[in-house]
Design a protein around this motif. Sequence first.
Motif, PDB file in Angstrom:
ATOM      1  N   ALA A  31       1.022  -1.345  -0.022  1.00 34.35           N
ATOM      2  CA  ALA A  31      -0.097   0.110  -0.033  1.00 34.35           C
ATOM      3  C   ALA A  31       0.901   1.284  -0.039  1.00 34.35           C
ATOM      4  CB  ALA A  31      -0.823  -0.187   1.170  1.00 34.35           C
ATOM      5  N   PHE A  32       2.050   1.208   0.735  1.00 34.86           N
ATOM      6  CA  PHE A  32       3.096   2.549   0.564  1.00 34.86           C
ATOM      7  C   PHE A  32       3.545   2.846  -0.640  1.00 34.86           C
ATOM      8  CE2 PHE A  32       7.195   4.152   1.464  1.00 34.86           C
ATOM      9  CZ  PHE A  32       6.808   5.302   2.108  1.00 34.86           C
ATOM     10  N   ALA A  33       3.900   1.511  -1.098  1.00 37.18           N
ATOM     11  CA  ALA A  33       4.469   1.610  -2.688  1.00 37.18           C
ATOM     12  C   ALA A  33       3.434   2.126  -3.524  1.00 37.18           C
ATOM     13  CB  ALA A  33       5.175   0.463  -3.026  1.00 37.18           C
ATOM     14  N   VAL A  34       2.125   1.840  -3.370  1.00 34.76           N
ATOM     15  CA  VAL A  34       1.345   2.078  -4.407  1.00 34.76           C
ATOM     16  C   VAL A  34       0.817   3.542  -4.191  1.00 34.76           C
ATOM     17  CG1 VAL A  34      -1.213   1.432  -5.353  1.00 34.76           C
ATOM     18  CG2 VAL A  34       0.598  -0.234  -5.047  1.00 34.76           C
ATOM     19  N   SER A  35       0.694   4.003  -2.790  1.00 35.13           N
ATOM     20  CA  SER A  35      -0.055   4.981  -2.724  1.00 35.13           C
ATOM     21  C   SER A  35       0.766   6.226  -2.559  1.00 35.13           C
ATOM     22  CB  SER A  35      -1.032   5.115  -1.569  1.00 35.13           C
ATOM     23  OG  SER A  35      -0.388   4.655  -0.468  1.00 35.13           O
ATOM     24  N   ARG A  36       1.884   6.247  -1.897  1.00 37.10           N
ATOM     25  CA  ARG A  36       2.836   7.200  -1.418  1.00 37.10           C
ATOM     26  C   ARG A  36       4.108   7.206  -2.353  1.00 37.10           C
ATOM     27  NH1 ARG A  36       0.199  10.252   1.219  1.00 37.10           N
ATOM     28  NH2 ARG A  36       1.638  11.061   2.500  1.00 37.10           N
ATOM     29  N   LEU A  37       4.509   6.132  -3.326  1.00 35.28           N
ATOM     30  CA  LEU A  37       5.546   6.368  -3.950  1.00 35.28           C
ATOM     31  C   LEU A  37       4.995   6.496  -5.600  1.00 35.28           C
ATOM     32  CD1 LEU A  37       7.953   4.041  -2.337  1.00 35.28           C
ATOM     33  CD2 LEU A  37       7.961   6.257  -1.944  1.00 35.28           C
ATOM     34  N   LYS A  38       5.821   7.051  -6.467  1.00 32.48           N
ATOM     35  CA  LYS A  38       5.686   6.926  -7.712  1.00 32.48           C
ATOM     36  C   LYS A  38       6.196   5.698  -8.488  1.00 32.48           C
ATOM     37  CE  LYS A  38       5.500  12.131  -7.947  1.00 32.48           C
ATOM     38  NZ  LYS A  38       6.100  13.280  -8.661  1.00 32.48           N
ATOM     39  N   ARG A  91       5.807   2.861 -11.400  1.00 32.57           N
ATOM     40  CA  ARG A  91       5.300   2.430 -12.409  1.00 32.57           C
ATOM     41  C   ARG A  91       4.350   1.355 -12.376  1.00 32.57           C
ATOM     42  NH1 ARG A  91       9.465   2.413 -17.329  1.00 32.57           N
ATOM     43  NH2 ARG A  91       7.416   2.181 -18.339  1.00 32.57           N
ATOM     44  N   GLY A  92       3.219   1.424 -12.818  1.00 33.03           N
ATOM     45  CA  GLY A  92       2.046   0.305 -12.829  1.00 33.03           C
ATOM     46  C   GLY A  92       1.509   0.005 -11.579  1.00 33.03           C
ATOM     47  N   GLY A  93       1.640   1.041 -10.843  1.00 33.17           N
ATOM     48  CA  GLY A  93       1.156   0.981  -9.233  1.00 33.17           C
ATOM     49  C   GLY A  93      -0.361   0.603  -9.148  1.00 33.17           C
ATOM     50  N   MET A  94      -1.181   1.390 -10.094  1.00 38.68           N
ATOM     51  CA  MET A  94      -2.536   1.336 -10.300  1.00 38.68           C
ATOM     52  C   MET A  94      -3.036  -0.117 -10.472  1.00 38.68           C
ATOM     53  SD  MET A  94      -5.396   2.492  -9.429  1.00 38.68           S
ATOM     54  CE  MET A  94      -4.952   4.366  -8.978  1.00 38.68           C
ATOM     55  N   VAL A  95      -2.250  -0.509 -11.526  1.00 39.08           N
ATOM     56  CA  VAL A  95      -2.418  -1.847 -12.120  1.00 39.08           C
ATOM     57  C   VAL A  95      -2.158  -2.917 -11.131  1.00 39.08           C
ATOM     58  CG1 VAL A  95      -1.733  -3.534 -13.819  1.00 39.08           C
ATOM     59  CG2 VAL A  95      -1.863  -1.282 -14.652  1.00 39.08           C
ATOM     60  N   LEU A  96      -1.116  -2.576 -10.288  1.00 39.50           N
ATOM     61  CA  LEU A  96      -0.860  -3.662  -9.302  1.00 39.50           C
ATOM     62  C   LEU A  96      -1.801  -3.721  -8.123  1.00 39.50           C
ATOM     63  CD1 LEU A  96       1.292  -5.447  -7.844  1.00 39.50           C
ATOM     64  CD2 LEU A  96       2.140  -3.431  -6.748  1.00 39.50           C
ATOM     65  N   LEU A  97      -2.527  -2.493  -7.749  1.00 40.57           N
ATOM     66  CA  LEU A  97      -3.577  -2.571  -7.064  1.00 40.57           C
ATOM     67  C   LEU A  97      -4.770  -3.003  -7.502  1.00 40.57           C
ATOM     68  CD1 LEU A  97      -4.756  -1.295  -4.185  1.00 40.57           C
ATOM     69  CD2 LEU A  97      -5.257   1.008  -5.343  1.00 40.57           C
ATOM     70  N   MET A  98      -5.193  -2.746  -8.807  1.00 41.10           N
ATOM     71  CA  MET A  98      -6.306  -3.510  -9.388  1.00 41.10           C
ATOM     72  C   MET A  98      -5.914  -4.906  -9.297  1.00 41.10           C
ATOM     73  SD  MET A  98      -7.011  -1.161 -12.484  1.00 41.10           S
ATOM     74  CE  MET A  98      -8.332  -2.207 -13.423  1.00 41.10           C
ATOM     75  N   PHE A  99      -4.796  -5.524  -9.331  1.00 41.47           N
ATOM     76  CA  PHE A  99      -4.420  -7.042  -9.309  1.00 41.47           C
ATOM     77  C   PHE A  99      -4.582  -7.555  -7.985  1.00 41.47           C
ATOM     78  CE2 PHE A  99      -1.289 -10.361  -8.166  1.00 41.47           C
ATOM     79  CZ  PHE A  99      -1.572 -11.231  -9.271  1.00 41.47           C
ATOM     80  N   PHE A 100      -4.302  -6.967  -6.772  1.00 44.22           N
ATOM     81  CA  PHE A 100      -4.582  -7.331  -5.371  1.00 44.22           C
ATOM     82  C   PHE A 100      -6.017  -7.139  -5.210  1.00 44.22           C
ATOM     83  CE2 PHE A 100       0.038  -6.748  -4.933  1.00 44.22           C
ATOM     84  CZ  PHE A 100       0.182  -7.699  -3.887  1.00 44.22           C
ATOM     85  N   THR A 101      -6.875  -6.236  -5.794  1.00 43.53           N
ATOM     86  CA  THR A 101      -8.264  -5.987  -5.425  1.00 43.53           C
ATOM     87  C   THR A 101      -8.893  -7.310  -6.193  1.00 43.53           C
ATOM     88  OG1 THR A 101      -8.036  -3.830  -5.141  1.00 43.53           O
ATOM     89  CG2 THR A 101     -10.111  -4.448  -5.622  1.00 43.53           C
ATOM     90  N   ALA A 102      -8.584  -7.310  -7.356  1.00 40.43           N
ATOM     91  CA  ALA A 102      -9.292  -8.487  -8.226  1.00 40.43           C
ATOM     92  C   ALA A 102      -8.927  -9.945  -7.459  1.00 40.43           C
ATOM     93  CB  ALA A 102      -8.724  -8.484  -9.613  1.00 40.43           C
ATOM     94  N   GLY A 103      -8.121  -9.997  -6.863  1.00 44.28           N
ATOM     95  CA  GLY A 103      -7.972 -11.207  -6.183  1.00 44.28           C
ATOM     96  C   GLY A 103      -9.294 -11.505  -4.975  1.00 44.28           C
ATOM     97  N   ASN A 104      -9.584 -10.593  -4.598  1.00 48.16           N
ATOM     98  CA  ASN A 104     -10.698 -10.962  -3.715  1.00 48.16           C
ATOM     99  C   ASN A 104     -12.271 -11.334  -4.309  1.00 48.16           C
ATOM    100  OD1 ASN A 104      -9.394  -9.653  -1.493  1.00 48.16           O
ATOM    101  ND2 ASN A 104      -9.978  -7.781  -2.075  1.00 48.16           N
ATOM    102  N   LEU A 105     -11.965 -11.314  -5.536  1.00 46.11           N
ATOM    103  CA  LEU A 105     -13.294 -11.757  -6.470  1.00 46.11           C
ATOM    104  C   LEU A 105     -13.124 -13.259  -6.850  1.00 46.11           C
ATOM    105  CD1 LEU A 105     -13.326  -8.516  -9.133  1.00 46.11           C
ATOM    106  CD2 LEU A 105     -14.780  -9.134  -6.563  1.00 46.11           C
ATOM    107  N   LEU A 106     -12.043 -14.011  -6.386  1.00 48.17           N
ATOM    108  CA  LEU A 106     -11.845 -15.322  -6.705  1.00 48.17           C
ATOM    109  C   LEU A 106     -12.468 -16.184  -5.692  1.00 48.17           C
ATOM    110  CD1 LEU A 106     -10.362 -17.340  -8.576  1.00 48.17           C
ATOM    111  CD2 LEU A 106      -8.588 -17.217  -7.136  1.00 48.17           C
ATOM    112  N   PRO A 107     -13.524 -16.907  -6.196  1.00 46.43           N
ATOM    113  CA  PRO A 107     -14.172 -17.654  -5.312  1.00 46.43           C
ATOM    114  C   PRO A 107     -12.997 -18.946  -4.534  1.00 46.43           C
ATOM    115  CG  PRO A 107     -15.289 -17.955  -7.164  1.00 46.43           C
ATOM    116  CD  PRO A 107     -13.918 -17.159  -7.407  1.00 46.43           C
TER     117      PRO A 107
END
Length: 310
Positions: A116-123, A125-141
């Motif tokens: 979360a620190f790397a995605v939100s506080r540091l610039k 590259r691909g931070g938003m994609v990484l966050l979407m990847f972690f969030t999408a993991g919650n959708l896996l049954p």
Amino acid sequence: MTADIRTTPAATPGRARAGDDRHRERPRRRGRFGVHLFLTAVSLAFLAPLLLAVYASLRPYEETAQHGYFSLPEHLSFDYYRQAFSDSGMGQYFKNTLIIAVPAVLITLFLASFVAFAVSRLKVRGGMVLLMFFTAGNLLPPQVIVTPLYVLFLKIPLPWWMSDSLTMYDSYWAVIVVNIGFQLGFCVFVLANFMRTLPQEILEAAIVDGAGLWTQFWRITLPLCRPALAALGTLEFTWVYNDFLWALIFISNPNKLPITSSLNNLRGQFFTDYNLLAAGSVLVALPTILVFLLLQRHFIAGLTLGSSKG
């Protein structure tokens, strides 16, 4: 001939404002009363099963079988609680649950705070994609990967001091790793959004003073995330503590099962004393209630953070 002149005193501005304020305050009070009434009804609806379980656990089964669970009590005692704790072996099961839940929660929050620190506080590259990847993991049954994980854990070797079976299967580590994997995405999502609300000027001032990356994370950002970490810690402990699926699949030794499995020991083959089962359920729920009471202030602060920001 005299004229009878009647004069009506003009309303002063202060009185007019006071009257308007009273008229406006009445709908507000009615609205608050309605909200409080609704919240009270919802709270009672959620507490009703727990209160009924406590009430039934204090009564003999013969009494409820004869008069029903909603009848007035004739005898109240804590005998079922002593019996439930001794018959189900809850002492060992509580120990197993702490061995699984405490490392799983701490490691999940520790790793999630890094991401979360790397995605939100540091610039990054691909931070938003990484966050979407972690969030999408919650959708896996979770049921989808039960069989692959079962086969995989049978093939992963572990030293004797980590697992009696010398594999990941039938060890605490199997349940810990699975819980970390499934809870990490949610924690990253919450912490990343929390850290975005922190003023960027704090890190900029720390960088000017010569603070390194580790200092920015460990000594500046992480202390400010205490409310979010407390809220997540409470939720994660409750979820891991109440887990039954992963332990049932990946642990075959009954002496390693968590507390949720101990309730099965209170069920007979041909007869089940539901009052005894209710006492065991109340004992199982007590640790999560205690954790919430200890972290209640931080939990509420984490939930209400940002409610007053425009």
